[in-house]
Design a protein around this motif. Structure first.
Motif, mmCIF file in Angstrom:
data_model
loop_
_atom_site.group_PDB
_atom_site.id
_atom_site.type_symbol
_atom_site.label_atom_id
_atom_site.label_comp_id
_atom_site.label_asym_id
_atom_site.label_seq_id
_atom_site.Cartn_x
_atom_site.Cartn_y
_atom_site.Cartn_z
ATOM 1 N N ALA A 85 59.851 -4.099 45.627
ATOM 2 C CA ALA A 85 59.948 -5.366 44.891
ATOM 3 C C ALA A 85 58.902 -6.380 45.342
ATOM 4 C CB ALA A 85 61.349 -5.950 45.065
ATOM 5 N N ASP A 86 58.416 -6.266 46.570
ATOM 6 C CA ASP A 86 57.458 -7.246 47.085
ATOM 7 C C ASP A 86 56.053 -6.670 47.248
ATOM 8 O OD1 ASP A 86 59.438 -9.250 47.320
ATOM 9 O OD2 ASP A 86 60.118 -8.356 49.206
ATOM 10 N N ALA A 122 56.579 -6.112 38.164
ATOM 11 C CA ALA A 122 57.958 -6.123 37.676
ATOM 12 C C ALA A 122 58.011 -6.351 36.180
ATOM 13 C CB ALA A 122 58.763 -7.196 38.414
ATOM 14 N N MET A 123 57.168 -7.293 35.675
ATOM 15 C CA MET A 123 57.153 -7.564 34.239
ATOM 16 C C MET A 123 56.700 -6.339 33.455
ATOM 17 S SD MET A 123 55.693 -11.416 33.611
ATOM 18 C CE MET A 123 55.116 -12.096 35.148
ATOM 19 N N GLY A 173 59.108 7.881 38.092
ATOM 20 C CA GLY A 173 59.720 6.868 37.234
ATOM 21 C C GLY A 173 59.162 5.495 37.530
ATOM 22 N N ARG A 174 60.050 4.532 37.727
ATOM 23 C CA ARG A 174 59.619 3.163 38.027
ATOM 24 C C ARG A 174 59.865 2.789 39.480
ATOM 25 N NH1 ARG A 174 62.136 -0.010 32.753
ATOM 26 N NH2 ARG A 174 61.902 1.690 31.297
ATOM 27 N N GLY A 175 60.297 3.726 40.274
ATOM 28 C CA GLY A 175 60.739 3.378 41.610
ATOM 29 C C GLY A 175 59.720 3.569 42.705
ATOM 30 N N GLY A 182 52.268 -14.249 37.125
ATOM 31 C CA GLY A 182 51.837 -12.997 37.730
ATOM 32 C C GLY A 182 50.334 -13.034 37.915
ATOM 33 N N MET A 183 49.783 -11.958 38.459
ATOM 34 C CA MET A 183 48.349 -11.938 38.707
ATOM 35 C C MET A 183 47.830 -10.511 38.645
ATOM 36 S SD MET A 183 46.279 -13.744 41.858
ATOM 37 C CE MET A 183 47.076 -15.317 41.503
ATOM 38 N N MET A 184 46.680 -10.343 37.965
ATOM 39 C CA MET A 184 46.012 -9.047 37.892
ATOM 40 C C MET A 184 44.638 -9.136 38.526
ATOM 41 S SD MET A 184 45.196 -6.575 34.603
ATOM 42 C CE MET A 184 43.484 -7.024 34.287
ATOM 43 N N LEU A 185 44.199 -8.051 39.140
ATOM 44 C CA LEU A 185 42.863 -7.935 39.712
ATOM 45 C C LEU A 185 42.149 -6.774 39.035
ATOM 46 C CD1 LEU A 185 43.913 -7.912 43.494
ATOM 47 C CD2 LEU A 185 43.387 -9.934 42.111
#
Length: 528
Positions: free
Chosen positions: A316-317, A271-272, A310-312, A417-420
């Motif tokens: 959201a989860d 989301a960010m 786009g962004r869709g 947030g978290m990145m892998l």
């Protein structure tokens, strides 16, 4: 007055200026303030910034600093978030390698390239690309400003790392300048021209200076392996309902070795990033996608799919994984992507439009506007590299920590947030990030594009919440330490020295004493 106190007087900088070439020494207060801080930490203002143009100039600068008993610390692109060059210790001269930014020699016969340590990953990539060549590991996401010397000191992830591992695994040999100005060269070298062509001949001296955060010497010249640029690539994105599914898929794709590079986001980080990601809809990005491959028709079709998505394309989860497969043949690349698809769908994922990896690969080194949050907040990560099976354990511990801190996070406006991402076939990098309302620093002002910066709100100083972030970072590091995690850019943050057995501690201290007997090279980094 002690010798250390005496160094704080202008005479130290004056002596440097008198001894070194014009333009090497700067005492501009604005530059000193900027170079005394990294993404996370504001350290003590340096006495001077030394900016040599070549290896000889670097050697002279370090020899003169040694004559003055002045400690030094090397700075790459300034993207450290662990106090890698920002110290609270006594007077220090910052070594700025931004003038040592050239690609020195490309040897397409020996399949090596030699660069000055201040060369950015972007410069190297763009220099090699027209020749159909590339290094195996070819840069972090911050490669527009991150330097190859800094990357070798700190180590990196992302581009090419899924197949080839981190920075040092692509290195053949080095020229390093020690604290007193002496040179050390590593790697097997041709008699004809003295250039490194192969790394392993006896004990691996090159490895000593990889990941050392500048504790043992300053990298001056770096020789890396080359490969012929892969002719084909394919992209895949997959969404998951749970962290457990995403972690399992990331680990299994890593074991399979089918992704050249791969990264995943938790719902909050997606989301960010998408809030900022006008990139996904920008004409420039779509044009880059359309022309990034050898087949213009396929490129235009991919660009069209990206524009429509786009962004869709993510819920959201959703947790998500984004990967690129690459190789010599279209069939081989499609087979790799098919294996990744089989893994993800078998673990409960679903395939979504591959907009993110397509955009990232078509424009890999974009401006570093994400060093601030989407609404101008401060941003800082913390990370660890764990064994593939330990990902769920660390995620559970970090999640539990964040739940305990949730009331304080919410009261202070803190987002997480978290990145892998994957490292070769046996490493999983997990990177929690924090975003919180806090005044931006000089480094942010110098990094974010002006047209972006001008639109972002400013926040007031927020020391109480910044202290909460520091507390949370310590808790995350403890979670990583509990499973024996490794870390890049150790700096002054991660407990590397404490993780060693007594024999290893004695060995590294003996090496430090031999190379830097007066402890003037970035003192305090690595815990030394």
């Amino acid at each position: 007055m002690s010798p250390a106190d005496d160094l704080t007087r202008p005479s130290a900088a004056d002596s440097l200026r008198d001894a070194l070439d014009p333009g090497v020494v700067s005492t501009d207060p604005t530059l000193l303030d900027l170079y005394g801080q990294d993404i996370w930490k504001i350290g003590r203002r340096p006495v001077a910034v030394l900016s040599p143009a070549d290896t000889d100039g670097l050697s002279r600068a370090l020899a003169e600093a040694a004559r003055l008993s002045l400690p030094v610390a090397p700075r790459g692109g300034g993207m450290s978030y662990t106090g890698g060059y920002a110290s609270d210790a006594g007077p220090v001269a910052l070594i700025d390698l931004s003038r040592m930014d050239r690609v020195l020699h490309i040897d397409a016969e020996a399949m090596t390239v030699t660069v000055q340590a201040g060369c950015t990953w972007k410069t190297l990539y763009e220099t090699l690309k027209p020749k159909g060549l590339r290094t195996p590991f070819w840069g972090p996401l911050s490669g527009v400003s991150s330097t190859i010397g800094g990357g070798l000191s700190q180590l990196n992830a992302v581009f090419g790392a899924g197949r080839w591992g981190t920075t040092s695994e692509s290195v053949v040999g080095l020229t390093v300048v020690l604290a007193d100005g002496r040179l050390v060269s590593t790697g097997a070298r041709r008699k004809a021209d003295g250039r490194a062509f192969y790394r392993h001949y006896g004990p691996d001296l090159t490895g000593l200076f990889c990941g050392d955060c500048g504790a043992l010497g300053v990298k001056a010249e770096i020789t890396l392996r080359l490969l012929r640029s892969p002719a084909h690539e394919a992209h895949g994105s997959f969404a998951f309902d749970t962290a457990a599914q995403a972690l399992a898929a990331t680990a299994e794709i890593t074991r399979a070795g089918v992704a050249a590079d791969m990264f995943g986001f938790d719902p909050a980080l997606s989301a960010m990033r998408l809030k900022r990601a006008s990139l996904l809809q920008g004409v420039k990005a779509l044009g880059a996608i359309a022309t990034s491959g050898g087949d213009l028709f396929k490129g235009m079709a991919a660009a069209a799919r990206t524009a429509v998505a786009g962004r869709g394309f993510l819920g959201a989860d959703d947790w998500s994984i984004h990967l690129t497969a690459e190789g010599r043949s279209a069939r081989g690349v499609e087979d790799d992507l098919a294996e990744a698809r089989r893994i993800c769908l078998g673990l409960g994922g679903r395939e979504v439009e591959a907009s993110i990896p397509r955009v990232v690969r078509s424009s890999p080194f974009t401006p570093l506007n994400n060093v601030l949050g989407p609404d101008g907040e401060r941003w800082v990560p913390v990370h660890g590299i764990v064994a593939l099976q330990d990902g769920p354990t660390v995620h559970a511990a970090v999640t539990a920590l964040f739940e305990r801190l949730r009331p304080r996070f919410e009261a202070g406006g803190v987002q997480t947030g978290m990145m892998l991402t994957a490292l070769s076939t046996n490493g999983l990098l997990i990177e929690p990030v924090f975003v919180w309302p806090e005044e931006r620093r000089a480094l942010h002002e110098a990094t974010v594009e002006p047209h972006i910066l001008s639109k972002l709100p400013r926040h007031a100083e927020n020391p109480e919440i910044t202290a909460l972030i520091a507390e949370a970072r310590v808790g995350v590091i403890e979670a990583f330490t509990s499973v024996g995690a490794a870390h890049f850019q150790i700096g002054r943050t991660y407990p590397w020295l404490d993780s060693l057995d007594e024999g290893s501690r004695r060995l590294i201290r003996a090496i430090k004493a031999e190379l830097d007997p007066h402890n003037r090279m970035n003192p305090g980094v690595l815990g030394l």
